[in-house]
Design a protein around this motif. Structure first.
Motif: not given
Length: 547
Positions: A3-19
């Motif tokens: 909870a304190t060291t592995h919070t993910v931030s500033n990463q792009a979300p998965p590129l899925v479900g796009y046209e």
């Protein structure tokens, strides 16, 4: 701790479900442009078809299939448990899902359909972005049709199977299958691209066109297929033959797969070395005219090399732009940083130029006029040379846009990078393409006339394009040392053609940036060195996936 060291931030979300189709402006505009004179019903049909395929290509399911197919490459099974020779290639189920979706979507069916080549090229472009390796048998099957038409009887028998929208895996007599796949076997150890050096022998059984083949092939594309077009030396010279894997009575033809190639990329696809030993075959066309017969297949697969490379470029660009939109550095999103924006705009120019050229070639196939055939004679090898050459450095630059994230397998970029050189080698390397262009220039003046007419349609619209056309004419007028200058000449031809198409059809900011950097010389040797005075923000915005 998590909870304190592995919070993910500033990463792009998965590129899925796009046209992948509706979100690609260059592609959708190009398809609509070339369908402008078609009836409304056909336009709606193609739009619906490509929208559905683009949605599938951008789905999480297709991306997972691509991952699985490449992490579980094909395996050769030479014998069964009892010691019988079977020579079968075993694929992961994901491969069959990808290949089956391609076939059922009509990607082997262009010949004779309304707007067949345009819709198929756009579809191949879209579905190849999900995974490239399975495109080899799709391309071979599609391209076998014009070669087989050299023998109307064979064409009548095999063409309905090749263009079928039914995918059936497994080796059985072709007449018992709803659809079949084709491969090709031309090159040998001692000759490579010099197929005149082939030693595989073809001995006629009788006057009916049946032969027995003996020899080896160093590269056989898609060796798990139902049939193959093969070059071999008959009494009358190098000839083209159809080799089925399974004979009509259900017995296996003599077709020994000695090993599968361990390739740099294209891991999901099988390429093999094969041996013929009394292998039954049917003559296609006339004895001694094998190259002329099979060249129809080669021309179609060369166009697919262009489409495949353009698809890799578009997917790499899509990944880079998506990352830059969602990743921040030094207090601002990457896409807002002037230097990153320059790199992305440069990549976008390369991708759009490849896409526009691809669709123009496909539309020329559909038109089928004498002028368009003459245009294709030069435009296809020119495009094959240049677009496939530009693919690798562009994908490498897109990978760098993701930094360390791009260098790990999960990002997909390493797979794209390994895949990127294949189309520049397959169906003739750069030198082979350049020499083919020279051959056409020297022997087929109508091809040069058609090419110059095409690029001339944009004359007067941009002074840099006009100057480039003038310089090209000077190059073509000087035959001294022309072979040593062939790559230079073909590169200029490709850039002038792309520039002409973009000036006529792309937004002004795209055409201006292309002409300034590719034709005007106002650019460094690396991507991201466009003149800062250009409207780079609009170029990048156009490249974003929407929808």
């Amino acid at each position: 701790m998590a909870a304190t060291t592995h919070t993910v931030s500033n990463q792009a979300p998965p590129l899925v479900g796009y046209e992948a189709y509706l979100g690609d402006r260059a592609l959708t505009e190009g398809v609509e442009r070339h369908l402008a004179d078609a009836d409304a019903g056909l336009r709606d049909e193609v739009r619906e078809e490509l929208t559905s395929l683009g949605r599938a290509a951008g789905s999480a399911q297709a991306q997972e299939w691509g991952r699985q197919a490449n992490e579980n490459p094909p395996v050769l099974r030479t014998h069964d448990r009892y010691g019988n020779r079977i020579d079968e290639v075993e694929f992961h189920p994901a491969w069959h899902r990808l290949l089956g979706h391609a076939v059922t979507s009509g990607l082997t069916d262009a010949w004779g359909r309304p707007a067949g080549h345009l819709r198929r090229a756009a579809g191949f472009f879209l579905w190849s972005q999900a995974e490239s390796g399975h495109g080899c048998p799709v391309s071979m099957t599609h391209a076998a049709v014009p070669a087989l038409r050299a023998d109307p009887e064979l064409a009548a028998e095999w063409e309905p199977r090749l263009t079928s929208h039914v995918y059936e895996e497994g080796l059985r007599p072709a007449a018992q299958k709803g659809g079949v796949l084709f491969g090709m076997a031309m090159t040998e150890k001692q000759g490579g691209s010099d197929v005149r050096a082939n030693t595989t022998a073809a001995v006629p059984l009788d006057a009916s066109g049946e032969y027995l083949l003996t020899g080896h092939k160093w590269f056989c594309s898609a060796p798990m297929s139902d049939g193959f077009l093969v070059l071999a030396q008959a009494p009358g010279g190098l000839s083209c033959f159809l080799v089925p894997r399974v004979l009509p009575d259900g017995t296996r033809n003599a077709f020994a797969i000695q090993r599968l190639k361990d390739k740099l990329g294209n891991k999901s696809n099988a390429s093999g070395e094969i041996e013929f030993d009394g292998t039954w075959a049917r003559l296609v066309g006339e004895e001694g005219r094998g190259v002329r017969t099979i060249i129809e297949m080669v021309a179609a697969t060369r166009l697919d090399c262009v489409i495949g490379s353009a698809a890799l470029m578009r997917q790499a660009l899509t990944q880079a732009v998506h990352h830059a939109e969602h990743r921040s550095a030094f207090g601002a999103p990457l896409i807002a940083q002037p230097l990153m924006r320059n790199v992305l705009a440069d990549l976008a120019l390369e991708s759009e130029a490849a896409t526009v050229l691809t669709l123009r070639l496909a539309a020329a196939y559909d038109a089928g006029t004498d002028r368009e055939r003459a245009f294709l004679r030069l435009a296809v090898p020119t495009a094959k040379y240049w677009v496939t050459k530009r693919c690798t450095p562009m994908v490498a630059e897109a990978l760098e846009c993701l930094g360390g994230n791009g260098y790990v397998e999960e990002s997909v970029l390493p797979r794209l990078l390994r895949e990127s050189p294949v189309n520049s080698i397959w169906e003739g390397s750069g030198n082979v393409q350049a020499l083919d262009v020279l051959r056409a220039l020297q022997r087929e003046p109508q091809a040069l006339n058609a090419f110059l007419q095409e690029v001339g349609l944009a004359r007067g619209a941009d002074h840099r394009l006009d100057a480039a056309i003038k310089d090209l004419l000077t190059e073509l007028a000087d035959l001294d040392g022309i072979q040593a200058r062939a790559r230079r000449v073909v590169e200029r031809m490709a850039l002038v053609l792309q520039g002409s198409l973009l000036v006529r059809w792309a937004p002004p900011e795209v055409a201006d940036a292309f002409c300034a950097s590719r034709l005007g010389g106002d650019r460094g040797s690396a991507f991201g060195t466009l003149p800062h005075t250009l409207d780079l923000g609009s170029v990048v915005a156009r490249a974003r996936i929407t929808g």
